[in-house]
Scaffold this motif. Structure first.
Motif, short mmCIF file in Angstrom:
data_model
loop_
_atom_site.label_atom_id
_atom_site.label_comp_id
_atom_site.label_asym_id
_atom_site.label_seq_id
_atom_site.Cartn_x
_atom_site.Cartn_y
_atom_site.Cartn_z
N THR A 126 -2.64 3.08 -8.71
CA THR A 126 -1.20 3.24 -8.98
C THR A 126 -0.83 2.73 -10.37
O THR A 126 -0.10 3.39 -11.12
CB THR A 126 -0.39 2.49 -7.92
OG1 THR A 126 -0.75 2.97 -6.63
CG2 THR A 126 1.10 2.68 -8.14
N GLN A 140 -6.15 6.99 -4.33
CA GLN A 140 -5.09 6.56 -3.42
C GLN A 140 -5.33 7.10 -2.00
O GLN A 140 -5.13 6.39 -1.02
CB GLN A 140 -3.72 7.03 -3.91
CG GLN A 140 -3.17 6.28 -5.10
CD GLN A 140 -1.72 6.65 -5.37
OE1 GLN A 140 -1.31 7.80 -5.20
NE2 GLN A 140 -0.93 5.69 -5.80
N MET A 176 -6.07 0.78 -4.07
CA MET A 176 -4.78 1.47 -4.13
C MET A 176 -3.95 0.97 -5.30
O MET A 176 -3.39 1.76 -6.07
CB MET A 176 -4.01 1.27 -2.83
CG MET A 176 -2.62 1.90 -2.81
SD MET A 176 -2.62 3.69 -2.71
CE MET A 176 -2.77 3.90 -0.93
N SER A 194 -4.72 14.47 -1.79
CA SER A 194 -5.17 13.12 -1.46
C SER A 194 -5.47 12.98 0.04
O SER A 194 -6.33 12.20 0.44
CB SER A 194 -4.12 12.09 -1.87
OG SER A 194 -2.98 12.17 -1.05
N ARG A 213 -4.94 10.09 -7.80
CA ARG A 213 -4.34 10.36 -6.49
C ARG A 213 -5.41 10.42 -5.41
O ARG A 213 -5.18 10.00 -4.27
CB ARG A 213 -3.57 11.69 -6.55
CG ARG A 213 -2.87 12.07 -5.25
CD ARG A 213 -1.90 11.00 -4.79
NE ARG A 213 -1.16 11.41 -3.59
CZ ARG A 213 -0.29 10.63 -2.94
NH1 ARG A 213 -0.05 9.41 -3.36
NH2 ARG A 213 0.33 11.08 -1.86
N TYR A 270 4.09 7.76 -5.79
CA TYR A 270 3.51 8.99 -6.33
C TYR A 270 4.20 10.21 -5.71
O TYR A 270 4.54 11.17 -6.42
CB TYR A 270 2.02 9.05 -6.05
CG TYR A 270 1.35 10.29 -6.61
CD1 TYR A 270 0.62 10.22 -7.79
CD2 TYR A 270 1.48 11.52 -5.98
CE1 TYR A 270 0.02 11.36 -8.32
CE2 TYR A 270 0.90 12.67 -6.50
CZ TYR A 270 0.17 12.58 -7.67
OH TYR A 270 -0.41 13.71 -8.19
N ASP A 328 2.90 2.06 -3.17
CA ASP A 328 2.07 2.77 -4.14
C ASP A 328 1.95 4.25 -3.79
O ASP A 328 2.08 5.13 -4.64
CB ASP A 328 0.67 2.16 -4.18
CG ASP A 328 0.66 0.76 -4.77
OD1 ASP A 328 1.64 0.40 -5.44
OD2 ASP A 328 -0.32 0.03 -4.56
N TYR A 329 1.69 4.53 -2.52
CA TYR A 329 1.42 5.89 -2.08
C TYR A 329 2.67 6.77 -2.17
O TYR A 329 2.62 7.90 -2.64
CB TYR A 329 0.91 5.85 -0.64
CG TYR A 329 0.12 7.07 -0.23
CD1 TYR A 329 -1.17 7.27 -0.71
CD2 TYR A 329 0.64 8.00 0.65
CE1 TYR A 329 -1.91 8.38 -0.33
CE2 TYR A 329 -0.09 9.12 1.04
CZ TYR A 329 -1.38 9.29 0.54
OH TYR A 329 -2.11 10.39 0.92
N GLU A 335 0.83 -1.21 0.00
CA GLU A 335 0.00 0.00 0.00
C GLU A 335 0.86 1.26 0.00
O GLU A 335 0.62 2.20 -0.76
CB GLU A 335 -0.90 0.01 1.24
CG GLU A 335 -2.08 -0.95 1.15
CD GLU A 335 -3.34 -0.26 0.67
OE1 GLU A 335 -3.30 0.95 0.37
OE2 GLU A 335 -4.38 -0.94 0.59
#
Length: 467
Positions: free
Chosen positions: A96, A123, A92, A61, A120, A29, A25-26, A22
């Motif tokens: 991504t 996300q 998520m 986000s 975003r 960005y 992915d976050y 998770e």
């Protein structure tokens, strides 16, 4: 006992892997915002403004995290922790992967940044729902004496996510150097999310539901409106818990939000380091963050959550005020030292957070309380920290202003910590709901706790949670 240990190990592994994916992915960005998206999606705005807008999309986000927290908290307290975690993981990962397929401003015009921001936001909603479920699975499966340590396992998913995202981008700068990185190399780490989501889904499917929720479900004691009960009865606690997280999150987003990466590599800035070495340094600092997060969780089982936090805020303030003097030397080695020193305080204000949050809220609204407090704290802390930092340096001409800003936020978090009683070791099951509902805020309610059978609990019996 052996079966219980085996279950705890499986849960620990699943929460570490799931949260790592998770946050990969976050943070992917966030790192790309200051290195790639400012040029490819917001380039026409000019060098400084494009970077500030790109960082602002990181913050946008966060505004949707409470929505994810509200939804996850509501359904997590009604339907269970595990089902929410599976949904957030898929959402998520899908967002991504789709970012990797987006056209740039050059080929699609204004549609490109609009689609980027929309993904975003997805996300953000997913991140708002992920954390509470992961930490409650870990903490509620743990025994009382190892709650802090086991609660730190999903926390290290954050540092692993930072390590993986920075490492993936750094690797692609070598595989696709120069213009090739901006043309196609940056997309590969986003595509990788497709594989990671399948792995995470397979692992999380095999995890047992939280024993606390099982007990609540068997008794048919789920609250029909857990969020409403939380707001009505525990609103002040939510605010204080949010402020506690705020200090860690603001300082942490100097790297997880991509600010240091942009500041250190900006060709027009005072340092102008190469992109690859800076990304590898951030990846290395993620390892030290991981180590100190686990240490903090274990230490909190010995000296209490509150005492560990107080120590952590002191260490974090030291890290904040030493960071930029070291970074501004222009040395990669000093950059690494500055980030490692910062991660000592980050770890000691992070590892014990799941156990502390779980111990603050009654079982019937725990998922809602933990998730909402985390989401609000992230907005107050990290949401716009990179944008604020960029603006402060642009207006004052010195990074000292950023250190003062982060220091003030950390002091506010320390003040919130001091207003909360330490409830280390308090029983988490639904049969102790009355005990858990006594306010942990100093000066609000009585610290004397009474069990269902009318027996008074004494400090020696309950360790430190009445103090």
């Amino acid at each position: 006992m052996a079966a219980q240990k085996h279950t705890q190990t499986r849960v620990a592994f699943a929460t570490i892997v799931g949260t790592s994916i998770e946050w990969y992915d976050y943070f992917l960005y966030a790192a790309a915002s200051g290195l790639i998206f400012n040029e490819l999606f917001f380039g026409p705005l000019g060098s400084t403004l494009s970077t500030m807008v790109a960082f602002a999309t990181v913050g946008i986000s966060f505004l949707f995290r409470p929505l994810g927290a509200f939804l996850a908290g509501h359904f997590g307290d009604k339907l269970g922790r595990r089902v929410v975690l599976i949904i957030t993981l898929i959402a998520m990962g899908a967002a991504t992967a789709l970012i990797g397929f987006l056209p740039t401003f050059e080929s699609a015009g204004v549609l490109a940044p609009i689609l980027l921001i929309a993904l975003r936001i997805v996300q953000g909603i997913s991140a708002g729902g992920e954390w509470g479920g992961a930490v409650l699975l870990a903490v509620e499966h743990a025994d009382e004496k190892s709650r802090g340590l086991r609660g730190s396992f999903p926390q290290i998913g954050v540092s692993i996510g930072l390590l993986l995202s920075s490492g993936a981008l750094a690797l692609m700068t070598s595989i696709a150097p120069g213009d090739a990185f901006l043309e196609w190399g940056w997309r590969v780490p986003f595509f990788l999310s497709i594989v990671l989501v399948f792995v995470g889904y397979w692992i999380r499917r095999g995890v047992e539901e939280s024993p606390v929720f099982h007990e609540i479900a068997e008794r048919k004691e789920q609250v029909s409106n857990p969020l409403g009960k939380l707001v009505k009865s525990h609103w002040l606690l939510v605010i204080l818990a949010s402020l506690v997280f705020m200090g860690n999150n603001a300082a942490g987003y100097m790297t997880t939000g991509g600010y240091i990466q942009n500041y250190a590599t900006d060709p027009a800035g005072p340092i102008g380091l190469e992109r690859g070495p800076v990304l590898w340094v951030v990846a290395a600092s993620a390892v030290s963050w991981l180590v100190f997060t686990i240490i903090a969780g274990a230490v909190s089982d010995k000296i209490g959550r509150r005492n560990t936090y107080i120590l952590g805020w002191i260490l974090l303030l030291a890290g904040i005020f030493s960071l930029f003097p070291l970074v501004n030397t222009g040395s990669v080695g000093m950059l690494l030292l500055g980030l490692v020193v910062l991660t000592i305080g980050l770890g000691f204000t992070y590892g014990q957070q799941p156990a502390m949050y779980a111990e603050l809220f009654p079982s019937s609204v725990r998922f809602s309380g933990v998730s909402v407090s985390y989401a609000i704290g992230s907005i107050l802390g990290g949401a716009f920290a990179p944008t604020i930092a960029k603006g402060l340096v642009s207006s004052t001409g010195t990074t000292a202003s950023v250190a003062v800003y982060l220091g003030v936020v950390a002091v506010l978090a320390l003040a919130a910590t001091l207003l909360l009683r330490d409830r280390t070791g308090i029983p988490l099951g639904p049969d102790h709901e009355d005990e858990q509902s006594v306010s942990p805020i100093i000066g609000v309610g009585s610290p004397q706790l009474t069990s269902d059978d009318g027996d008074r609990h004494h400090p020696a019996e309950t360790r430190s949670y009445m103090n």
